[in-house]
Design a protein around this motif. Structure first.
Motif, PDB file in Angstrom:
ATOM      1  N   TYR A 179     -50.898  19.282 -29.966  1.00 58.37           N
ATOM      2  CA  TYR A 179     -51.893  19.855 -29.417  1.00 58.37           C
ATOM      3  C   TYR A 179     -53.473  19.626 -29.949  1.00 58.37           C
ATOM      4  O   TYR A 179     -53.628  19.265 -31.204  1.00 58.37           O
ATOM      5  CB  TYR A 179     -51.695  21.372 -29.732  1.00 58.37           C
ATOM      6  CG  TYR A 179     -50.180  21.986 -29.286  1.00 58.37           C
ATOM      7  CD1 TYR A 179     -50.075  22.547 -27.958  1.00 58.37           C
ATOM      8  CD2 TYR A 179     -49.208  21.696 -30.035  1.00 58.37           C
ATOM      9  CE1 TYR A 179     -48.868  22.871 -27.596  1.00 58.37           C
ATOM     10  CE2 TYR A 179     -47.934  22.250 -29.821  1.00 58.37           C
ATOM     11  CZ  TYR A 179     -47.811  22.705 -28.537  1.00 58.37           C
ATOM     12  OH  TYR A 179     -46.548  23.212 -28.096  1.00 58.37           O
ATOM     13  N   GLU A 227     -56.426  27.775 -26.369  1.00 57.40           N
ATOM     14  CA  GLU A 227     -54.959  27.523 -26.087  1.00 57.40           C
ATOM     15  C   GLU A 227     -54.936  26.314 -25.350  1.00 57.40           C
ATOM     16  O   GLU A 227     -55.793  25.830 -24.881  1.00 57.40           O
ATOM     17  CB  GLU A 227     -54.314  28.476 -25.390  1.00 57.40           C
ATOM     18  CG  GLU A 227     -54.643  28.783 -24.115  1.00 57.40           C
ATOM     19  CD  GLU A 227     -53.797  30.082 -23.522  1.00 57.40           C
ATOM     20  OE1 GLU A 227     -53.403  31.098 -24.274  1.00 57.40           O
ATOM     21  OE2 GLU A 227     -53.366  30.255 -22.368  1.00 57.40           O
ATOM     22  N   GLN A 228     -53.561  25.531 -25.597  1.00 55.90           N
ATOM     23  CA  GLN A 228     -53.168  24.451 -24.821  1.00 55.90           C
ATOM     24  C   GLN A 228     -51.753  24.635 -24.331  1.00 55.90           C
ATOM     25  O   GLN A 228     -51.124  24.817 -25.237  1.00 55.90           O
ATOM     26  CB  GLN A 228     -53.552  23.363 -25.459  1.00 55.90           C
ATOM     27  CG  GLN A 228     -53.125  21.800 -24.716  1.00 55.90           C
ATOM     28  CD  GLN A 228     -53.661  20.522 -25.476  1.00 55.90           C
ATOM     29  OE1 GLN A 228     -53.185  20.621 -26.805  1.00 55.90           O
ATOM     30  NE2 GLN A 228     -54.217  19.671 -24.838  1.00 55.90           N
ATOM     31  N   GLU A 229     -51.439  24.154 -23.254  1.00 51.74           N
ATOM     32  CA  GLU A 229     -50.136  24.133 -22.664  1.00 51.74           C
ATOM     33  C   GLU A 229     -49.598  22.988 -23.418  1.00 51.74           C
ATOM     34  O   GLU A 229     -50.190  21.792 -23.254  1.00 51.74           O
ATOM     35  CB  GLU A 229     -49.973  24.059 -21.099  1.00 51.74           C
ATOM     36  CG  GLU A 229     -50.810  25.280 -20.396  1.00 51.74           C
ATOM     37  CD  GLU A 229     -49.695  26.177 -20.331  1.00 51.74           C
ATOM     38  OE1 GLU A 229     -48.523  26.120 -20.594  1.00 51.74           O
ATOM     39  OE2 GLU A 229     -50.090  27.534 -20.236  1.00 51.74           O
ATOM     40  N   LYS A 274     -46.635  27.042 -24.916  1.00 52.65           N
ATOM     41  CA  LYS A 274     -48.072  26.664 -25.103  1.00 52.65           C
ATOM     42  C   LYS A 274     -48.425  27.282 -26.645  1.00 52.65           C
ATOM     43  O   LYS A 274     -47.470  27.773 -27.276  1.00 52.65           O
ATOM     44  CB  LYS A 274     -48.804  27.329 -24.350  1.00 52.65           C
ATOM     45  CG  LYS A 274     -48.769  28.976 -24.504  1.00 52.65           C
ATOM     46  CD  LYS A 274     -49.648  29.648 -23.401  1.00 52.65           C
ATOM     47  CE  LYS A 274     -49.403  31.167 -23.430  1.00 52.65           C
ATOM     48  NZ  LYS A 274     -50.207  31.959 -22.591  1.00 52.65           N
ATOM     49  N   ASP A 298     -49.445  19.826 -21.484  1.00 52.56           N
ATOM     50  CA  ASP A 298     -51.067  19.153 -21.610  1.00 52.56           C
ATOM     51  C   ASP A 298     -51.145  18.466 -22.890  1.00 52.56           C
ATOM     52  O   ASP A 298     -52.497  17.540 -23.063  1.00 52.56           O
ATOM     53  CB  ASP A 298     -52.197  20.176 -21.330  1.00 52.56           C
ATOM     54  CG  ASP A 298     -52.200  20.605 -19.790  1.00 52.56           C
ATOM     55  OD1 ASP A 298     -51.509  19.803 -18.873  1.00 52.56           O
ATOM     56  OD2 ASP A 298     -52.256  21.787 -19.566  1.00 52.56           O
ATOM     57  N   ALA A 299     -50.182  18.591 -23.753  1.00 49.75           N
ATOM     58  CA  ALA A 299     -50.490  17.756 -25.157  1.00 49.75           C
ATOM     59  C   ALA A 299     -49.799  16.510 -25.332  1.00 49.75           C
ATOM     60  O   ALA A 299     -49.504  16.104 -24.209  1.00 49.75           O
ATOM     61  CB  ALA A 299     -49.740  19.053 -26.022  1.00 49.75           C
TER      62      ALA A 299
END
Ligand code: GCU
Length: 137
Positions: free
Chosen positions: A43, A5-7, A123, A10-11
């Motif tokens: 992302y 996963e990616q928040e 996310k 943070d993308a």
């Protein structure tokens, strides 16, 4: 297979801002897409194996109007995902679609298709659901 996963915060954000004023998000906050066509969050999901994955977007939409986005994987295979109202900006729900990822870094871009922009984006999670395919691309 662990969930990848990616928040959203943070993308890579184009026409949007990181905020944290509505409770219930994971990480440090969420992305408030600008209310324009074309605002986007890209992302990166580092897939362990290629193959079919469920992509799950966690979001909130405190309006009663859908905020659809177009999703591309490495610039291709656009699919539209609907983000209907969740009842409140503090009520977070998920929408899932299936995509084929390759082993390694996949760029997953979610671009607003209406003048309302996208929903508030928390996310993205990816889970391998098909047979692993690790053939060289
Ligand atoms: C409000 C809300 C934001 C949201 C915005 C919108 O301003 O506080 O979190 O992103 O509406 O409609 O996009």
């Amino acid at each position: 297979v662990p969930a990848l996963e990616q928040e959203a915060e943070d993308a890579t954000i184009s026409q949007g801002v990181v905020e944290s004023n509505w409770a219930g998000f994971s990480g440090r906050g969420f992305v408030n897409y600008d209310n324009v066509i074309g605002s986007s969050v890209e992302y990166v999901i580092n897939a362990e194996s290629g193959g079919e994955h469920d992509l799950t977007f966690r979001y909130a939409n405190g309006t009663t109007t859908d905020r659809p986005v177009s999703v591309t994987v490495d610039g291709a295979a656009a699919q539209t995902v609907s983000f209907p109202g969740t009842g409140a900006w503090t009520t977070w729900q998920t929408r899932t679609l299936k995509v084929v990822l390759h082993a390694g870094a996949n760029r997953i871009k979610a671009t607003a298709t209406t003048a309302n922009g996208g929903p508030n984006a928390d996310k993205l999670t990816a889970v391998l659901v098909g047979p692993p395919d690790n053939e060289a691309p």
